[in-house]
Design a protein around this motif. Structure first.
Motif, PDB file in Angstrom:
ATOM      1  N   LYS A  40     -15.050  85.556 -42.049  1.00 26.72           N
ATOM      2  CA  LYS A  40     -13.846  85.939 -41.331  1.00 26.72           C
ATOM      3  C   LYS A  40     -14.242  86.806 -40.145  1.00 26.72           C
ATOM      4  O   LYS A  40     -14.675  87.943 -40.341  1.00 26.72           O
ATOM      5  N   PRO A  41     -14.110  86.301 -38.931  1.00 25.40           N
ATOM      6  CA  PRO A  41     -13.705  84.925 -38.590  1.00 25.40           C
ATOM      7  C   PRO A  41     -14.845  83.938 -38.829  1.00 25.40           C
ATOM      8  O   PRO A  41     -15.975  84.331 -39.110  1.00 25.40           O
ATOM      9  N   LEU A  42     -14.514  82.616 -38.693  1.00 26.32           N
ATOM     10  CA  LEU A  42     -15.541  81.581 -38.805  1.00 26.32           C
ATOM     11  C   LEU A  42     -16.614  81.813 -37.748  1.00 26.32           C
ATOM     12  O   LEU A  42     -16.332  82.258 -36.632  1.00 26.32           O
ATOM     13  N   ARG A  43     -17.836  81.468 -38.098  1.00 28.03           N
ATOM     14  CA  ARG A  43     -18.937  81.635 -37.137  1.00 28.03           C
ATOM     15  C   ARG A  43     -19.713  80.322 -37.041  1.00 28.03           C
ATOM     16  O   ARG A  43     -20.065  79.717 -38.060  1.00 28.03           O
ATOM     17  N   LEU A  44     -19.934  79.877 -35.825  1.00 25.70           N
ATOM     18  CA  LEU A  44     -20.717  78.661 -35.568  1.00 25.70           C
ATOM     19  C   LEU A  44     -22.042  79.061 -34.958  1.00 25.70           C
ATOM     20  O   LEU A  44     -22.081  79.787 -33.950  1.00 25.70           O
ATOM     21  N   THR A  45     -23.135  78.616 -35.570  1.00 25.72           N
ATOM     22  CA  THR A  45     -24.453  78.910 -35.006  1.00 25.72           C
ATOM     23  C   THR A  45     -25.103  77.617 -34.518  1.00 25.72           C
ATOM     24  O   THR A  45     -24.854  76.536 -35.035  1.00 25.72           O
ATOM     25  N   PHE A  46     -25.936  77.782 -33.500  1.00 27.69           N
ATOM     26  CA  PHE A  46     -26.704  76.651 -32.971  1.00 27.69           C
ATOM     27  C   PHE A  46     -28.123  77.141 -32.734  1.00 27.69           C
ATOM     28  O   PHE A  46     -28.335  78.181 -32.102  1.00 27.69           O
ATOM     29  N   THR A  47     -29.098  76.382 -33.252  1.00 25.30           N
ATOM     30  CA  THR A  47     -30.499  76.798 -33.193  1.00 25.30           C
ATOM     31  C   THR A  47     -31.341  75.708 -32.557  1.00 25.30           C
ATOM     32  O   THR A  47     -31.192  74.525 -32.882  1.00 25.30           O
ATOM     33  N   CYS A  48     -32.241  76.113 -31.676  1.00 26.93           N
ATOM     34  CA  CYS A  48     -33.211  75.175 -31.099  1.00 26.93           C
ATOM     35  C   CYS A  48     -34.423  75.956 -30.617  1.00 26.93           C
ATOM     36  O   CYS A  48     -34.402  77.192 -30.566  1.00 26.93           O
ATOM     37  N   ASN A  49     -35.478  75.240 -30.267  1.00 21.66           N
ATOM     38  CA  ASN A  49     -36.706  75.905 -29.820  1.00 21.66           C
ATOM     39  C   ASN A  49     -36.967  75.697 -28.334  1.00 21.66           C
ATOM     40  O   ASN A  49     -38.079  75.877 -27.861  1.00 21.66           O
TER      41      ASN A  49
END
Length: 313
Positions: A40-49
């Motif tokens: 709470k709240p929603l969390r969006l993660t994005f991972t790259c190298n």
């Protein structure tokens, strides 16, 4: 820098023509490198190298969504040090998830196949995040996109095969991968995605390798043919010498004597080279089969005589 990184740098320079293409590329990036954190709240993660890929991700998100985010990096110490980037998005997450249809079937999968640009945009997003390709100078040609999501891998394969690429699926440890092996298919893939600079390099290297390989095969074939010619000539010369020592040459046909003379004078020549000399100096009507017949006749005479004398040639 590896060839795969060069390809990604090439792809990062491409601009999509409309919002839908942008969002399809973003969708693929999230589905191949994103993770939803239930909080709470929603969390969006994005991972790259790849920092360039991360910049593109942030650019598209900021273009269509008002986002508040946090970007962190960490260094992975394995065989070589490399940096992993992770962005966490805290607002407008539900809107993003709805746009890319995070839960349920793959978004617009029935509509995307009507438009090559949209298919290319989706492939571009997936490849930027989880794709790799071998340098064409290496021994093995290989391009792949990996994921743990079977539906996504099947979808990528379907898009590739819509472009008439021979895409296959395999498993590696905990991952599934869709891959291409044929050099032509890999070159077409780069072309379809718009990586023209990388495609030109790839095709130049492939063509150069093929030319060198063909030249090497031709040289090896010439060497093999010359070896056969030398072996045949050596046997013919042995038979001729045996006849000269043990056979009454006055009983031989003049045509056979002519063949013996020419072969002795040109021990390393092929049949065609012998035939050219015979045409110029002796018999312009003699055929290759006629020359072969006379050489076989000399060999038979020598073998018969050696058998009668209880000898081996």
């Amino acid at each position: 820098m590896s060839f795969a990184l060069d390809v990604k740098d090439d792809l990062l320079k491409i601009s999509n023509s409309d919002e839908k293409a942008d969002k399809l590329q973003l969708e693929a990036m999230i589905k191949f490198g994103g993770e939803l954190i239930i909080s709470k709240p929603l969390r969006l993660t994005f991972t790259c190298n790849n920092l360039g890929v991360m910049r593109l991700f942030i650019k598209i998100c900021k273009l269509y969504y008002k986002i508040d985010y946090e970007l962190v990096s960490r260094v992975i110490n394995r065989f070589d040090n490399h940096t992993i980037f992770t962005i966490s998005i805290y607002d407008n997450v539900e809107r993003i998830l709805n746009d890319i249809n995070w839960i349920g079937d793959i978004n617009v999968q029935n509509l995307i196949f009507d438009n090559e640009e949209y298919m290319a945009a989706y492939l571009r997003g997936a490849f930027l995040v989880r794709g790799s390709v071998n340098d064409p100078a290496s021994k093995n040609s290989h391009l792949e996109i990996i994921s743990t999501n079977e539906k996504e891998i099947l979808f990528i394969q379907r898009i590739m095969n819509k472009f008439e690429l021979n895409a296959r699926i395999s498993k590696r440890k905990n991952y599934l991968l869709v891959y291409l092996k044929a050099k032509q298919d890999i070159g077409d893939f780069l072309y379809r995605l718009g990586a023209t600079q990388s495609m030109n390099y790839y095709e130049d290297v492939v063509i150069t390798k093929e030319i060198k390989a063909n030249a090497k095969r031709a040289i090896n074939l010439d060497i093999a043919n010359q070896d056969k010619t030398n072996e045949a000539a050596l046997e013919q010369l042995k038979c001729i010498r045996y006849l000269e020592y043990h056979y009454p040459l006055e009983h031989l046909d003049s045509k056979l004597l002519m063949i013996m003379k020419v072969r002795k004078e040109h021990p390393e020549h092929s049949l065609m080279q012998l035939l050219d000399i015979i045409h110029d100096d002796y018999d312009p009507k003699l055929t290759k089969s006629g020359l072969n017949h006379r050489l076989r006749k000399l060999k038979e005479l020598a073998k018969e005589l050696a058998t009668k004398r209880g000898e081996n040639i």
